[in-house]
Design a protein around this motif. Structure first.
Motif, PDB file in Angstrom:
ATOM      1  N   LEU A 164       0.745  -1.230  -0.104  1.00 54.71           N
ATOM      2  CA  LEU A 164       0.189   0.055   0.131  1.00 54.71           C
ATOM      3  C   LEU A 164       0.853   1.211   0.086  1.00 54.71           C
ATOM      4  CD1 LEU A 164      -3.006  -1.167   2.327  1.00 54.71           C
ATOM      5  CD2 LEU A 164      -3.084  -0.441  -0.228  1.00 54.71           C
ATOM      6  N   ARG A 165       1.985   1.311   0.786  1.00 55.97           N
ATOM      7  CA  ARG A 165       2.797   2.657   0.849  1.00 55.97           C
ATOM      8  C   ARG A 165       3.410   2.844  -0.663  1.00 55.97           C
ATOM      9  NH1 ARG A 165       8.892   3.574   3.404  1.00 55.97           N
ATOM     10  NH2 ARG A 165       9.055   2.025   1.944  1.00 55.97           N
ATOM     11  N   THR A 166       3.848   1.658  -1.327  1.00 57.19           N
ATOM     12  CA  THR A 166       4.398   1.801  -2.551  1.00 57.19           C
ATOM     13  C   THR A 166       2.997   2.308  -3.535  1.00 57.19           C
ATOM     14  OG1 THR A 166       6.036   0.047  -1.973  1.00 57.19           O
ATOM     15  CG2 THR A 166       5.648   0.404  -4.226  1.00 57.19           C
ATOM     16  N   VAL A 167       1.983   1.612  -3.701  1.00 56.51           N
ATOM     17  CA  VAL A 167       1.119   1.950  -4.703  1.00 56.51           C
ATOM     18  C   VAL A 167       0.580   3.311  -4.397  1.00 56.51           C
ATOM     19  CG1 VAL A 167      -1.002   0.752  -3.547  1.00 56.51           C
ATOM     20  CG2 VAL A 167      -0.658   0.668  -6.022  1.00 56.51           C
ATOM     21  N   GLU A 168       0.463   3.655  -3.359  1.00 61.85           N
ATOM     22  CA  GLU A 168      -0.203   5.010  -2.812  1.00 61.85           C
ATOM     23  C   GLU A 168       0.967   6.097  -3.266  1.00 61.85           C
ATOM     24  OE1 GLU A 168      -2.996   3.733   0.931  1.00 61.85           O
ATOM     25  OE2 GLU A 168      -1.096   4.574   1.361  1.00 61.85           O
ATOM     26  N   ARG A 169       2.286   5.799  -3.049  1.00 61.94           N
ATOM     27  CA  ARG A 169       3.089   6.822  -3.470  1.00 61.94           C
ATOM     28  C   ARG A 169       3.431   7.106  -4.966  1.00 61.94           C
ATOM     29  NH1 ARG A 169       8.886   5.515  -0.212  1.00 61.94           N
ATOM     30  NH2 ARG A 169       7.991   6.412   1.840  1.00 61.94           N
ATOM     31  N   PHE A 170       2.812   5.705  -5.842  1.00 58.75           N
ATOM     32  CA  PHE A 170       3.018   5.811  -7.316  1.00 58.75           C
ATOM     33  C   PHE A 170       1.530   6.600  -7.643  1.00 58.75           C
ATOM     34  CE2 PHE A 170       0.737   4.244 -11.166  1.00 58.75           C
ATOM     35  CZ  PHE A 170       1.753   4.453 -11.774  1.00 58.75           C
ATOM     36  N   GLN A 171       0.320   6.277  -7.076  1.00 61.79           N
ATOM     37  CA  GLN A 171      -0.873   7.024  -7.257  1.00 61.79           C
ATOM     38  C   GLN A 171      -0.926   8.310  -7.100  1.00 61.79           C
ATOM     39  OE1 GLN A 171      -3.547   4.469  -5.268  1.00 61.79           O
ATOM     40  NE2 GLN A 171      -3.937   2.991  -6.711  1.00 61.79           N
ATOM     41  N   GLU A 172      -0.250   8.829  -6.056  1.00 60.47           N
ATOM     42  CA  GLU A 172      -0.229  10.194  -5.685  1.00 60.47           C
ATOM     43  C   GLU A 172       0.355  10.969  -6.979  1.00 60.47           C
ATOM     44  OE1 GLU A 172       1.986  13.198  -2.814  1.00 60.47           O
ATOM     45  OE2 GLU A 172       2.024  11.264  -2.260  1.00 60.47           O
ATOM     46  N   GLY A 173       1.471  10.545  -7.345  1.00 61.16           N
ATOM     47  CA  GLY A 173       2.061  11.271  -8.740  1.00 61.16           C
ATOM     48  C   GLY A 173       1.248  11.261  -9.976  1.00 61.16           C
ATOM     49  N   TYR A 174       0.724   9.996 -10.209  1.00 69.35           N
ATOM     50  CA  TYR A 174      -0.107   9.497 -11.437  1.00 69.35           C
ATOM     51  C   TYR A 174      -1.243  10.368 -11.239  1.00 69.35           C
ATOM     52  CZ  TYR A 174      -2.206   6.583 -14.928  1.00 69.35           C
ATOM     53  OH  TYR A 174      -2.949   6.100 -16.057  1.00 69.35           O
ATOM     54  N   LEU A 175      -2.099  10.589 -10.343  1.00 75.45           N
ATOM     55  CA  LEU A 175      -3.274  11.332 -10.247  1.00 75.45           C
ATOM     56  C   LEU A 175      -3.303  12.805 -10.474  1.00 75.45           C
ATOM     57  CD1 LEU A 175      -5.110   9.491  -7.387  1.00 75.45           C
ATOM     58  CD2 LEU A 175      -5.870   9.715  -9.942  1.00 75.45           C
ATOM     59  N   ALA A 176      -1.894  13.247 -10.089  1.00 71.66           N
ATOM     60  CA  ALA A 176      -1.328  14.700 -10.209  1.00 71.66           C
ATOM     61  C   ALA A 176      -1.266  14.966 -11.543  1.00 71.66           C
ATOM     62  CB  ALA A 176      -0.077  15.099  -9.210  1.00 71.66           C
ATOM     63  N   GLY A 177      -0.697  13.825 -12.142  1.00 71.53           N
ATOM     64  CA  GLY A 177      -0.471  14.003 -13.592  1.00 71.53           C
ATOM     65  C   GLY A 177      -1.814  14.262 -14.509  1.00 71.53           C
ATOM     66  N   LEU A 178      -2.515  13.409 -14.093  1.00 69.84           N
ATOM     67  CA  LEU A 178      -4.021  13.228 -14.690  1.00 69.84           C
ATOM     68  C   LEU A 178      -4.905  14.516 -14.366  1.00 69.84           C
ATOM     69  CD1 LEU A 178      -5.309   9.655 -14.375  1.00 69.84           C
ATOM     70  CD2 LEU A 178      -4.616  10.649 -16.358  1.00 69.84           C
ATOM     71  N   HIS A 179      -4.601  15.145 -13.271  1.00 70.24           N
ATOM     72  CA  HIS A 179      -5.196  16.497 -13.100  1.00 70.24           C
ATOM     73  C   HIS A 179      -4.421  17.613 -13.491  1.00 70.24           C
ATOM     74  CE1 HIS A 179      -8.531  13.868 -11.470  1.00 70.24           C
ATOM     75  NE2 HIS A 179      -7.759  13.577 -10.455  1.00 70.24           N
ATOM     76  N   GLY A 180      -3.004  17.350 -13.753  1.00 67.16           N
ATOM     77  CA  GLY A 180      -2.074  18.422 -13.944  1.00 67.16           C
ATOM     78  C   GLY A 180      -2.535  19.475 -15.000  1.00 67.16           C
ATOM     79  N   ASP A 181      -3.219  19.332 -16.075  1.00 66.50           N
ATOM     80  CA  ASP A 181      -3.209  20.215 -17.271  1.00 66.50           C
ATOM     81  C   ASP A 181      -4.815  20.200 -17.947  1.00 66.50           C
ATOM     82  OD1 ASP A 181      -3.168  20.915 -20.151  1.00 66.50           O
ATOM     83  OD2 ASP A 181      -0.955  20.987 -19.452  1.00 66.50           O
TER      84      ASP A 181
END
Length: 194
Positions: free
Chosen positions: A60-77
């Motif tokens: 969970l720690r690993t996947v949550e760290r990945f998802q944080e950046g991934y979601l930021a990318g999806l919402h980033g533009d």
């Protein structure tokens, strides 16, 4: 006054990541992690109820760290195509920056004992996955995609293809090529324009 713990949870989970990257989930045992950080085996049980809880937390720690950046990318533009390309690049860039964590994620939650996780661990995993798929669904709407085929194309572009760029190299034990982010982005862009 109680003495502060010698090892914090992140140190323990970092050691578990290293073990999982080198030996797979089977290599992550309470005693192996304790040995890796030089702690008594008994001290592991002060942090984790058992191996199942340790496996859940490291996943969970690993996947949550990945998802944080991934979601930021999806919402980033504001432009959905630019956001999609950024999300595809993120999969590769994150994996390049954190190869051990990326190698861990290649195994999947099932190999980390998901079937035996606590209700709280399962809820956390499901919540993270729901956020990712909701963001991809929002991106699909922004792109005017309403059918199953189109949604499958977006999932292929933003999840499956970038992971395949990473998987081949990590499983072979080699570094990602310098052009890997560009390939992931180009594939995503090509799929989103058809």
């Amino acid at each position: 006054m109680a003495r502060p713990p010698r090892f914090d949870t992140d140190q323990i989970l970092d050691a578990a990541v290293r073990l999982a990257a080198s030996a797979g989930p089977g290599g992550v045992t309470m005693s192996a992690v304790a040995q890796a950080i030089g702690a008594p085996s008994g001290s592991m049980y002060h942090r984790f109820a058992g191996r199942t809880a340790l496996l859940a937390e490291v996943w969970l720690r690993t996947v949550e760290r990945f998802q944080e950046g991934y979601l930021a990318g999806l919402h980033g533009d504001a432009d959905p195509r630019t956001a999609a390309r950024g999300a595809a690049r993120h999969v590769v860039a994150w994996s390049r920056a954190r190869p051990e964590e990326a190698a861990l994620l290649l195994h999947g939650a099932a190999e980390f004992g998901r079937a035996d996780w606590s209700e709280e661990h399962t809820r956390r995993a499901d919540s993270g996955n729901e956020r990712v798929y909701a963001a991809i669904g929002s991106l699909a709407e922004a792109l005017g995609v309403a059918d199953d085929r189109g949604r499958d194309r977006i999932t292929l572009a933003l999840i499956d293809l970038p992971l395949s760029v990473v998987r081949r190299h990590l499983r072979a034990g080699g570094p990602l090529p310098p052009h890997a982010e560009d390939l992931a982005e180009e594939c995503a862009a090509a799929l989103l324009t058809t």
